[in-house]
Motif scaffolding. Structure first.
Motif, PDB file in Angstrom:
ATOM      1  N   ASN A  99       0.856  -1.117  -0.006  1.00 43.84           N
ATOM      2  CA  ASN A  99       0.172  -0.029  -0.034  1.00 43.84           C
ATOM      3  C   ASN A  99       1.007   1.386  -0.091  1.00 43.84           C
ATOM      4  O   ASN A  99       0.529   2.212  -0.567  1.00 43.84           O
ATOM      5  CB  ASN A  99      -0.935  -0.092   1.360  1.00 43.84           C
ATOM      6  CG  ASN A  99      -1.847  -1.002   1.158  1.00 43.84           C
ATOM      7  OD1 ASN A  99      -2.405  -1.285  -0.045  1.00 43.84           O
ATOM      8  ND2 ASN A  99      -2.615  -1.441   2.428  1.00 43.84           N
ATOM      9  N   ILE A 100       1.889   1.322   0.853  1.00 43.37           N
ATOM     10  CA  ILE A 100       2.725   2.407   0.993  1.00 43.37           C
ATOM     11  C   ILE A 100       3.626   2.589  -0.236  1.00 43.37           C
ATOM     12  O   ILE A 100       3.554   3.663  -0.985  1.00 43.37           O
ATOM     13  CB  ILE A 100       3.694   2.305   2.107  1.00 43.37           C
ATOM     14  CG1 ILE A 100       3.000   2.254   3.481  1.00 43.37           C
ATOM     15  CG2 ILE A 100       4.695   3.354   2.166  1.00 43.37           C
ATOM     16  CD1 ILE A 100       3.862   1.717   4.537  1.00 43.37           C
ATOM     17  N   ALA A 101       4.001   1.597  -0.930  1.00 43.00           N
ATOM     18  CA  ALA A 101       4.692   1.449  -2.248  1.00 43.00           C
ATOM     19  C   ALA A 101       3.613   2.181  -3.374  1.00 43.00           C
ATOM     20  O   ALA A 101       4.377   3.022  -4.137  1.00 43.00           O
ATOM     21  CB  ALA A 101       4.969   0.218  -2.627  1.00 43.00           C
ATOM     22  N   GLU A 102       2.460   1.775  -3.179  1.00 46.66           N
ATOM     23  CA  GLU A 102       1.576   2.444  -4.081  1.00 46.66           C
ATOM     24  C   GLU A 102       1.388   3.970  -4.122  1.00 46.66           C
ATOM     25  O   GLU A 102       1.314   4.787  -5.182  1.00 46.66           O
ATOM     26  CB  GLU A 102       0.300   1.634  -4.077  1.00 46.66           C
ATOM     27  CG  GLU A 102       0.383   0.385  -4.673  1.00 46.66           C
ATOM     28  CD  GLU A 102      -0.964  -0.496  -4.535  1.00 46.66           C
ATOM     29  OE1 GLU A 102      -1.732  -0.054  -3.438  1.00 46.66           O
ATOM     30  OE2 GLU A 102      -1.061  -1.716  -5.172  1.00 46.66           O
ATOM     31  N   ARG A 103       1.363   4.252  -2.807  1.00 51.39           N
ATOM     32  CA  ARG A 103       1.229   5.689  -2.635  1.00 51.39           C
ATOM     33  C   ARG A 103       2.482   6.377  -3.012  1.00 51.39           C
ATOM     34  O   ARG A 103       2.588   7.628  -3.534  1.00 51.39           O
ATOM     35  CB  ARG A 103       1.006   6.137  -1.039  1.00 51.39           C
ATOM     36  CG  ARG A 103      -0.068   5.570  -0.147  1.00 51.39           C
ATOM     37  CD  ARG A 103      -1.410   5.930  -0.883  1.00 51.39           C
ATOM     38  NE  ARG A 103      -2.167   4.822  -1.346  1.00 51.39           N
ATOM     39  CZ  ARG A 103      -2.921   4.938  -2.448  1.00 51.39           C
ATOM     40  NH1 ARG A 103      -2.887   5.729  -3.415  1.00 51.39           N
ATOM     41  NH2 ARG A 103      -3.367   3.733  -2.902  1.00 51.39           N
ATOM     42  N   VAL A 104       3.707   5.937  -2.880  1.00 51.39           N
ATOM     43  CA  VAL A 104       4.901   6.561  -3.246  1.00 51.39           C
ATOM     44  C   VAL A 104       4.887   6.708  -4.885  1.00 51.39           C
ATOM     45  O   VAL A 104       5.238   7.856  -5.416  1.00 51.39           O
ATOM     46  CB  VAL A 104       6.173   5.566  -2.951  1.00 51.39           C
ATOM     47  CG1 VAL A 104       7.250   6.124  -3.388  1.00 51.39           C
ATOM     48  CG2 VAL A 104       6.285   5.508  -1.148  1.00 51.39           C
ATOM     49  N   LEU A 105       4.447   5.538  -5.391  1.00 48.57           N
ATOM     50  CA  LEU A 105       4.457   5.631  -6.867  1.00 48.57           C
ATOM     51  C   LEU A 105       3.528   6.731  -7.193  1.00 48.57           C
ATOM     52  O   LEU A 105       3.728   7.477  -8.323  1.00 48.57           O
ATOM     53  CB  LEU A 105       3.926   4.383  -7.514  1.00 48.57           C
ATOM     54  CG  LEU A 105       4.854   3.152  -7.469  1.00 48.57           C
ATOM     55  CD1 LEU A 105       4.272   2.031  -8.061  1.00 48.57           C
ATOM     56  CD2 LEU A 105       6.193   3.367  -8.163  1.00 48.57           C
ATOM     57  N   THR A 106       2.424   7.002  -6.922  1.00 48.89           N
ATOM     58  CA  THR A 106       1.399   7.945  -7.083  1.00 48.89           C
ATOM     59  C   THR A 106       1.999   9.313  -6.956  1.00 48.89           C
ATOM     60  O   THR A 106       2.026  10.353  -7.700  1.00 48.89           O
ATOM     61  CB  THR A 106       0.211   7.773  -6.351  1.00 48.89           C
ATOM     62  OG1 THR A 106      -0.051   6.513  -6.270  1.00 48.89           O
ATOM     63  CG2 THR A 106      -1.019   8.763  -6.802  1.00 48.89           C
ATOM     64  N   ILE A 107       2.612   9.431  -5.547  1.00 47.99           N
ATOM     65  CA  ILE A 107       3.225  10.630  -5.341  1.00 47.99           C
ATOM     66  C   ILE A 107       4.272  11.271  -6.321  1.00 47.99           C
ATOM     67  O   ILE A 107       4.510  12.527  -6.704  1.00 47.99           O
ATOM     68  CB  ILE A 107       3.461  10.861  -3.984  1.00 47.99           C
ATOM     69  CG1 ILE A 107       2.348  10.875  -3.038  1.00 47.99           C
ATOM     70  CG2 ILE A 107       4.574  11.898  -3.502  1.00 47.99           C
ATOM     71  CD1 ILE A 107       2.800  10.364  -1.438  1.00 47.99           C
ATOM     72  N   SER A 108       4.955  10.225  -6.569  1.00 47.45           N
ATOM     73  CA  SER A 108       6.348  10.618  -7.354  1.00 47.45           C
ATOM     74  C   SER A 108       6.161  11.026  -8.683  1.00 47.45           C
ATOM     75  O   SER A 108       6.787  11.600  -9.390  1.00 47.45           O
ATOM     76  CB  SER A 108       7.045   9.332  -7.435  1.00 47.45           C
ATOM     77  OG  SER A 108       6.445   8.348  -8.142  1.00 47.45           O
ATOM     78  N   LYS A 109       4.782  10.875  -9.138  1.00 46.00           N
ATOM     79  CA  LYS A 109       4.270  11.199 -10.656  1.00 46.00           C
ATOM     80  C   LYS A 109       3.946  12.621 -10.494  1.00 46.00           C
ATOM     81  O   LYS A 109       3.701  13.377 -11.703  1.00 46.00           O
ATOM     82  CB  LYS A 109       2.992  10.498 -10.874  1.00 46.00           C
ATOM     83  CG  LYS A 109       3.361   9.039 -11.519  1.00 46.00           C
ATOM     84  CD  LYS A 109       2.069   8.320 -12.043  1.00 46.00           C
ATOM     85  CE  LYS A 109       2.480   6.946 -12.087  1.00 46.00           C
ATOM     86  NZ  LYS A 109       1.232   6.015 -11.480  1.00 46.00           N
ATOM     87  N   ARG A 110       3.833  13.238  -9.490  1.00 44.91           N
ATOM     88  CA  ARG A 110       3.378  14.656  -9.108  1.00 44.91           C
ATOM     89  C   ARG A 110       4.305  15.476  -8.779  1.00 44.91           C
ATOM     90  O   ARG A 110       5.427  15.021  -8.192  1.00 44.91           O
ATOM     91  CB  ARG A 110       2.356  14.716  -8.321  1.00 44.91           C
ATOM     92  CG  ARG A 110       0.964  13.873  -8.701  1.00 44.91           C
ATOM     93  CD  ARG A 110      -0.194  13.904  -8.119  1.00 44.91           C
ATOM     94  NE  ARG A 110      -1.179  12.984  -8.496  1.00 44.91           N
ATOM     95  CZ  ARG A 110      -2.245  12.642  -7.819  1.00 44.91           C
ATOM     96  NH1 ARG A 110      -2.530  13.571  -6.892  1.00 44.91           N
ATOM     97  NH2 ARG A 110      -3.056  11.974  -8.289  1.00 44.91           N
ATOM     98  N   PRO A 111       4.565  16.814  -9.211  1.00 44.73           N
ATOM     99  CA  PRO A 111       5.375  17.668  -8.731  1.00 44.73           C
ATOM    100  C   PRO A 111       5.608  17.596  -7.074  1.00 44.73           C
ATOM    101  O   PRO A 111       4.698  17.759  -6.244  1.00 44.73           O
ATOM    102  CB  PRO A 111       5.231  19.113  -9.099  1.00 44.73           C
ATOM    103  CG  PRO A 111       3.756  18.909  -9.574  1.00 44.73           C
ATOM    104  CD  PRO A 111       3.359  17.217  -9.970  1.00 44.73           C
TER     105      PRO A 111
END
Lengths: 218, 304
Positions: A99-111
């Motif tokens: 779950n945390i890894a998925e959040r990291v992926l989402t966040i990293s796509k944004r500025p």
């Protein structure tokens, strides 16, 4: 017959400990992924979760086999029940890491935003709790297990802190609410992860003391 | 990757030992019995061997000697009403010897001496004035091997009540035979062939016939010495169900080598070791969190 049972129990011990080591490694990776917004590590956590799932099933099958074939009692019974529960908690910790890894992926796509909340202390605390609870199991250490339970309050406090900080940040940057919610979810997942570590500690206490200390009964 | 796993009993043991109020040490009793110097000290029983409410039988400081052999040492234990208590332990631990004290079956063994007291309600059964014949009706016994009399099913049941004068006529005898067989769960299977020999029944049926025979003389306590060890699992299951039902009316003391059986049928469990009562407790407690290391080693099969 008893010697055979002891051998089987030893096998389970080894299995649950290697699962524990595997999950610990995943949690360490999670800390790194969160701290550095590391997409590669996050992706690796997601891609390898099946290993944990597979081992979890294996441990559970072994435990069911022993229950059916040997009908263990006393410490052996408590051991099997404890392993079944710890097994479940470890698998759930693996899920939280995903779950945390998925959040990291989402966040990293944004500025990236300016500093909102540093998750490293919280992640490290959760990581330490998991390590301590597994050490408590390995060394049959009740005191260490109780320490894990008290540490859980600290993680909960950090979660509340993260919530307040992020709430304030949302007010100031309403256009970044999606990013910030994702950030907040990380604290939620870390807090759940620490809860599972606490469960493991409580199960270790049951194994050793024969007393159920869940739900604040200690 | 391996870890040393604590095989000792639970750590609560330490606390429990302190709160114990009862001591079974050899120094507390009379001084007439002097154990040889090399004999080990009698350990304190872990758990509470006494009942707070109105026990059916009370044993206090019971010792049994076979000649020089001290087979039971300073055992004190209460047997409750409407309870099944199981006595477990390795062969030679004295559990059967202790069981036989409850209806003075040890009297028949040469060189056997019993000291201490065993009360059934308010009567010391070892008092000189006690007649063992009615005592053995009050405290009945079921043995390991089914041992029906070489008589008809009907007479197997009717024999006891007749010699104890519990029935006055045919009608009363018929009624008692029927209720005894019903209580033992055998009536439906044998009601059409009461005149057939008891020895012609299957092993499980014979054992239930023996239980019916015991019930017929109106016992208060039923002693069972490994009642299922000669039976198959189905017959064993029937006897175990029967034990649960009989508990509504009687106190049952069962000696068994099957720990699963002890855990299935009894409310309390007593663990014996080399003539000593090591631990007594509620059966769920003994089988999940035994407090004495010897109990734990025995029930988990790590003995010796």
């Amino acid at each position: 017959m008893a010697r055979y049972l002891i051998r089987e129990l030893d096998k389970i011990k080894k299995k649950i400990l290697s699962l524990g080591a595997l999950v610990e490694e995943r949690v360490r990776m999670t800390s790194a992924a969160v701290d550095n917004r590391d997409v590669a590590i996050a992706q690796k956590i997601i891609d390898t979760d099946w290993e944990i799932d597979e081992m979890e099933v294996e441990v559970e099958e072994e435990c069911l086999k022993i229950l059916a074939l040997h009908q263990p009692v006393a410490v052996d019974l408590r051991f099997i029940v404890t392993v079944i529960k710890i097994n479940n908690d470890l698998e759930r910790i693996g899920d939280q890491a995903v779950n945390i890894a998925e959040r990291v992926l989402t966040i990293s796509k944004r500025p990236e935003m300016d500093f909102v909340f540093d998750y490293l202390p919280m992640a490290e605390k959760a990581e330490a709790m998991l390590k301590m609870s597994l050490d408590a199991l390995v060394n049959v250490d009740v005191d260490l297990a109780f320490k894990v339970i008290t540490l859980d309050d600290e993680v909960d406090a950090l979660k509340t802190l993260a919530y307040d900080r992020i709430k304030a940040a949302i007010k100031m940057n309403p256009e970044r609410v999606g990013y910030l919610i994702n950030l907040m979810l990380i604290s939620r997942h870390l807090e759940r992860l620490a809860d599972h570590a606490t469960n493991i500690a409580e199960e270790v206490i049951y194994l050793i003391e024969g007393e159920i200390v869940r739900h604040g009964k200690y | 990757m391996d870890f040393a796993f604590n095989r000792n009993a639970t750590t609560e043991n330490k606390g429990a030992a302190e709160e114990k109020t009862f001591s079974v040490g050899t120094d507390t009793g009379s001084t007439t019995i002097k154990p040889p110097p090399q004999q080990s000290e009698v350990p304190e029983t872990v758990g509470n061997p006494f009942l707070e409410t109105d026990p059916r039988m009370t044993c206090r400081n019971v010792n049994v000697y076979y000649g020089d052999k001290h087979a039971i040492r300073e055992v004190s234990l209460d047997i409750g009403r409407n309870e099944v208590i199981s006595m477990i332990g390795p062969s030679g631990c004295g559990k059967s010897t202790f069981l036989r004290c409850f209806n003075r079956m040890n009297d028949t063994i040469d060189g056997c001496r019993v000291t201490g007291s065993i009360y059934l309600d308010d009567v010391n059964i070892y008092d000189k004035s006690v007649d063992v014949v009615p005592l053995r009706a009050q405290v009945g016994m079921v043995f390991q091997k089914p041992n029906p009399f070489p008589k008809s099913i009907f007479d197997n049941i009717a024999y006891g009540p007749r010699i104890h004068g519990l029935v006055r006529n045919k009608a009363e005898t018929d009624a008692l035979v029927e209720t005894s067989l019903v209580k033992a769960g055998l009536w439906e299977e044998v009601k059409d062939r009461l005149d057939h020999p008891g020895t012609g029944l299957s092993g499980g049926q014979q054992q239930r016939l023996c239980i019916a025979r015991t019930i017929a003389v109106g016992p208060e306590v039923i002693l069972m010495d490994e009642p299922c060890s000669a039976l198959d699992p189905i017959a064993t299951g029937k006897i175990e169900d029967l034990i649960h039902e009989l508990r509504q009316q009687y106190s049952i003391v069962i000696v068994t080598h099957s720990m699963q059986q002890a855990s299935r049928v009894s409310q309390r469990t007593a663990y014996f070791h080399l003539g000593d009562l090591i631990e007594v407790g509620d059966t769920p407690q003994v089988f999940t969190t035994p407090r004495h290391p010897l109990t734990q080693d025995y029930i988990t099969g790590r003995f010796g």
